[in-house]
Design a protein around this motif. Structure first.
Motif, PDB file in Angstrom:
ATOM      1  N   ILE A 147      25.202  -2.346  15.777  1.00 58.67           N
ATOM      2  CA  ILE A 147      24.976  -3.282  16.885  1.00 58.67           C
ATOM      3  C   ILE A 147      23.585  -3.906  16.770  1.00 58.67           C
ATOM      4  O   ILE A 147      23.416  -5.114  16.962  1.00 58.67           O
ATOM      5  N   TYR A 148      22.582  -3.095  16.430  1.00 56.35           N
ATOM      6  CA  TYR A 148      21.220  -3.616  16.300  1.00 56.35           C
ATOM      7  C   TYR A 148      21.125  -4.629  15.159  1.00 56.35           C
ATOM      8  O   TYR A 148      20.553  -5.706  15.319  1.00 56.35           O
ATOM      9  N   VAL A 149      21.705  -4.284  14.002  1.00 45.98           N
ATOM     10  CA  VAL A 149      21.678  -5.199  12.860  1.00 45.98           C
ATOM     11  C   VAL A 149      22.438  -6.479  13.203  1.00 45.98           C
ATOM     12  O   VAL A 149      21.984  -7.585  12.889  1.00 45.98           O
ATOM     13  N   GLY A 150      23.581  -6.356  13.873  1.00 45.42           N
ATOM     14  CA  GLY A 150      24.334  -7.539  14.286  1.00 45.42           C
ATOM     15  C   GLY A 150      23.556  -8.401  15.255  1.00 45.42           C
ATOM     16  O   GLY A 150      23.591  -9.636  15.173  1.00 45.42           O
ATOM     17  N   HIS A 151      22.839  -7.762  16.179  1.00 45.42           N
ATOM     18  CA  HIS A 151      22.029  -8.510  17.137  1.00 45.42           C
ATOM     19  C   HIS A 151      20.903  -9.275  16.437  1.00 45.42           C
ATOM     20  O   HIS A 151      20.672 -10.454  16.732  1.00 45.42           O
ATOM     21  N   THR A 152      20.209  -8.621  15.521  1.00 43.75           N
ATOM     22  CA  THR A 152      19.125  -9.320  14.808  1.00 43.75           C
ATOM     23  C   THR A 152      19.681 -10.419  13.909  1.00 43.75           C
ATOM     24  O   THR A 152      19.063 -11.476  13.770  1.00 43.75           O
ATOM     25  N   MET A 153      20.853 -10.201  13.311  1.00 46.33           N
ATOM     26  CA  MET A 153      21.471 -11.247  12.503  1.00 46.33           C
ATOM     27  C   MET A 153      21.851 -12.443  13.379  1.00 46.33           C
ATOM     28  O   MET A 153      21.597 -13.596  13.012  1.00 46.33           O
ATOM     29  N   PHE A 154      22.423 -12.176  14.550  1.00 44.22           N
ATOM     30  CA  PHE A 154      22.784 -13.257  15.470  1.00 44.22           C
ATOM     31  C   PHE A 154      21.541 -14.040  15.889  1.00 44.22           C
ATOM     32  O   PHE A 154      21.555 -15.267  15.948  1.00 44.22           O
ATOM     33  N   THR A 155      20.452 -13.313  16.171  1.00 39.84           N
ATOM     34  CA  THR A 155      19.209 -13.974  16.563  1.00 39.84           C
ATOM     35  C   THR A 155      18.684 -14.854  15.430  1.00 39.84           C
ATOM     36  O   THR A 155      18.249 -15.987  15.656  1.00 39.84           O
ATOM     37  N   ALA A 156      18.735 -14.342  14.203  1.00 39.09           N
ATOM     38  CA  ALA A 156      18.246 -15.117  13.065  1.00 39.09           C
ATOM     39  C   ALA A 156      19.086 -16.368  12.832  1.00 39.09           C
ATOM     40  O   ALA A 156      18.557 -17.429  12.482  1.00 39.09           O
ATOM     41  N   ILE A 157      20.404 -16.260  13.046  1.00 39.67           N
ATOM     42  CA  ILE A 157      21.283 -17.420  12.855  1.00 39.67           C
ATOM     43  C   ILE A 157      21.096 -18.420  13.988  1.00 39.67           C
ATOM     44  O   ILE A 157      21.154 -19.626  13.785  1.00 39.67           O
ATOM     45  N   THR A 158      20.862 -17.911  15.191  1.00 43.25           N
ATOM     46  CA  THR A 158      20.731 -18.780  16.362  1.00 43.25           C
ATOM     47  C   THR A 158      19.474 -19.639  16.305  1.00 43.25           C
ATOM     48  O   THR A 158      19.462 -20.755  16.799  1.00 43.25           O
ATOM     49  N   PHE A 159      18.407 -19.106  15.692  1.00 42.05           N
ATOM     50  CA  PHE A 159      17.144 -19.832  15.618  1.00 42.05           C
ATOM     51  C   PHE A 159      16.907 -20.304  14.191  1.00 42.05           C
ATOM     52  O   PHE A 159      16.231 -19.631  13.418  1.00 42.05           O
ATOM     53  N   PRO A 160      17.439 -21.484  13.817  1.00 45.72           N
ATOM     54  CA  PRO A 160      17.237 -21.951  12.442  1.00 45.72           C
ATOM     55  C   PRO A 160      15.784 -22.332  12.161  1.00 45.72           C
ATOM     56  O   PRO A 160      15.381 -22.431  11.017  1.00 45.72           O
ATOM     57  N   PHE A 161      14.998 -22.523  13.210  1.00 45.57           N
ATOM     58  CA  PHE A 161      13.585 -22.871  13.043  1.00 45.57           C
ATOM     59  C   PHE A 161      12.712 -21.621  13.097  1.00 45.57           C
ATOM     60  O   PHE A 161      11.516 -21.694  13.376  1.00 45.57           O
ATOM     61  N   PHE A 162      13.293 -20.444  12.800  1.00 49.63           N
ATOM     62  CA  PHE A 162      12.570 -19.185  12.918  1.00 49.63           C
ATOM     63  C   PHE A 162      11.324 -19.169  12.043  1.00 49.63           C
ATOM     64  O   PHE A 162      10.326 -18.562  12.399  1.00 49.63           O
ATOM     65  N   ASN A 163      11.374 -19.823  10.892  1.00 50.98           N
ATOM     66  CA  ASN A 163      10.218 -19.824  10.001  1.00 50.98           C
ATOM     67  C   ASN A 163       8.997 -20.437  10.684  1.00 50.98           C
ATOM     68  O   ASN A 163       7.870 -20.020  10.447  1.00 50.98           O
ATOM     69  N   ASN A 164       9.222 -21.433  11.557  1.00 48.71           N
ATOM     70  CA  ASN A 164       8.099 -22.023  12.282  1.00 48.71           C
ATOM     71  C   ASN A 164       7.518 -21.060  13.305  1.00 48.71           C
ATOM     72  O   ASN A 164       6.364 -21.193  13.699  1.00 48.71           O
ATOM     73  N   LEU A 165       8.320 -20.085  13.762  1.00 45.04           N
ATOM     74  CA  LEU A 165       7.839 -19.106  14.725  1.00 45.04           C
ATOM     75  C   LEU A 165       7.127 -17.924  14.070  1.00 45.04           C
ATOM     76  O   LEU A 165       6.515 -17.123  14.762  1.00 45.04           O
ATOM     77  N   LEU A 166       7.233 -17.797  12.728  1.00 46.72           N
ATOM     78  CA  LEU A 166       6.630 -16.650  12.059  1.00 46.72           C
ATOM     79  C   LEU A 166       5.121 -16.595  12.278  1.00 46.72           C
ATOM     80  O   LEU A 166       4.553 -15.519  12.431  1.00 46.72           O
ATOM     81  N   GLY A 167       4.471 -17.748  12.258  1.00 44.09           N
ATOM     82  CA  GLY A 167       3.027 -17.762  12.511  1.00 44.09           C
ATOM     83  C   GLY A 167       2.698 -17.208  13.884  1.00 44.09           C
ATOM     84  O   GLY A 167       1.761 -16.431  14.053  1.00 44.09           O
ATOM     85  N   TYR A 168       3.504 -17.582  14.882  1.00 44.03           N
ATOM     86  CA  TYR A 168       3.288 -17.082  16.242  1.00 44.03           C
ATOM     87  C   TYR A 168       3.515 -15.580  16.312  1.00 44.03           C
ATOM     88  O   TYR A 168       2.696 -14.835  16.839  1.00 44.03           O
ATOM     89  N   PHE A 169       4.650 -15.104  15.754  1.00 44.53           N
ATOM     90  CA  PHE A 169       4.945 -13.679  15.800  1.00 44.53           C
ATOM     91  C   PHE A 169       3.928 -12.874  15.003  1.00 44.53           C
ATOM     92  O   PHE A 169       3.549 -11.777  15.398  1.00 44.53           O
ATOM     93  N   GLY A 170       3.503 -13.422  13.862  1.00 42.65           N
ATOM     94  CA  GLY A 170       2.490 -12.732  13.068  1.00 42.65           C
ATOM     95  C   GLY A 170       1.189 -12.592  13.830  1.00 42.65           C
ATOM     96  O   GLY A 170       0.585 -11.519  13.872  1.00 42.65           O
TER      97      GLY A 170
END
Length: 198
Positions: A147-170
């Protein structure tokens, strides 16, 4: 707003901070380091700090030896072009090399993700067993982890601009552990005199 194509001074500053945030996010092994150090036997005569420090230094040297040549040669080959977040999608040939590179990325992520998420798995399973009184079975472990892996996969697919958020999360992960926490922990441990130079 994207500052990647902006070659002004402000755009360069934002690109620099975004790159530093990406590096901090990529080198976020400090979460796993604490878990590993807690599992190493430690006595006052032989504290775990020594082997742990050597292991961390070697690990970061190995990681740097793997990633920095790729970055240097990539910059050498492509220059300062806007290649894109995923270079494997931008390239068109040879098809076999792109397919093999994608396969290696999947294999790498399957293994590294399991190691990185071990602390999270442990926390969720402990919460379910202690607080919600689930029985600690292999089936519970299988269901929770999937369930956890599926949730993180869903989140990664839902946010195609995730790479732009990496700077913020980092930066979000890097700032507390590097700037704020040491400033709060040092006075607690050392207990300096008020208004002294320390």
């Amino acid at each position: 707003m994207s500052f990647r194509s902006d070659h002004s001074a402000l755009g360069n500053v934002f690109s620099l901070f975004n790159a530093l945030g990406n590096l901090a996010f990529a080198y976020a092994g400090h979460n796993v380091v604490l878990e590993i150090q807690a599992a190493i036997p430690s006595t006052p005569e032989k504290p775990s700090k020594g082997p742990m420090w050597r292991g961390v230094v070697v690990a970061y040297i190995v990681v740097a030896a793997c990633y920095f040549p790729v970055a240097i040669f990539g910059y050498w080959v492509f220059g300062n072009l806007n290649v894109g977040e995923n270079i494997l999608i931008k390239l068109n040939e040879p098809a076999w090399l792109i397919a093999m590179a994608n396969l290696f990325v999947v294999i790498h992520l399957i293994g590294s993700y399991q190691i990185y998420a071990m602390a999270v798995f442990d926390m969720i399973e402990t919460l379910l067993v202690r607080k919600l009184k689930f029985r600690p079975t292999k089936f519970l472990r299988f269901v929770v982890r999937n369930i956890y892996v599926g949730h993180t996969m869903f989140t990664a697919i839902t946010f195609p601009f995730f790479n732009n958020l990496l700077g913020y999360f980092g930066g979000f992960a890097f700032a507390p552990t590097t700037c704020f926490l040491p400033c709060m922990i040092w006075p607690t441990i050392r207990n300096p005199r008020r208004f002294s130079f320390s």
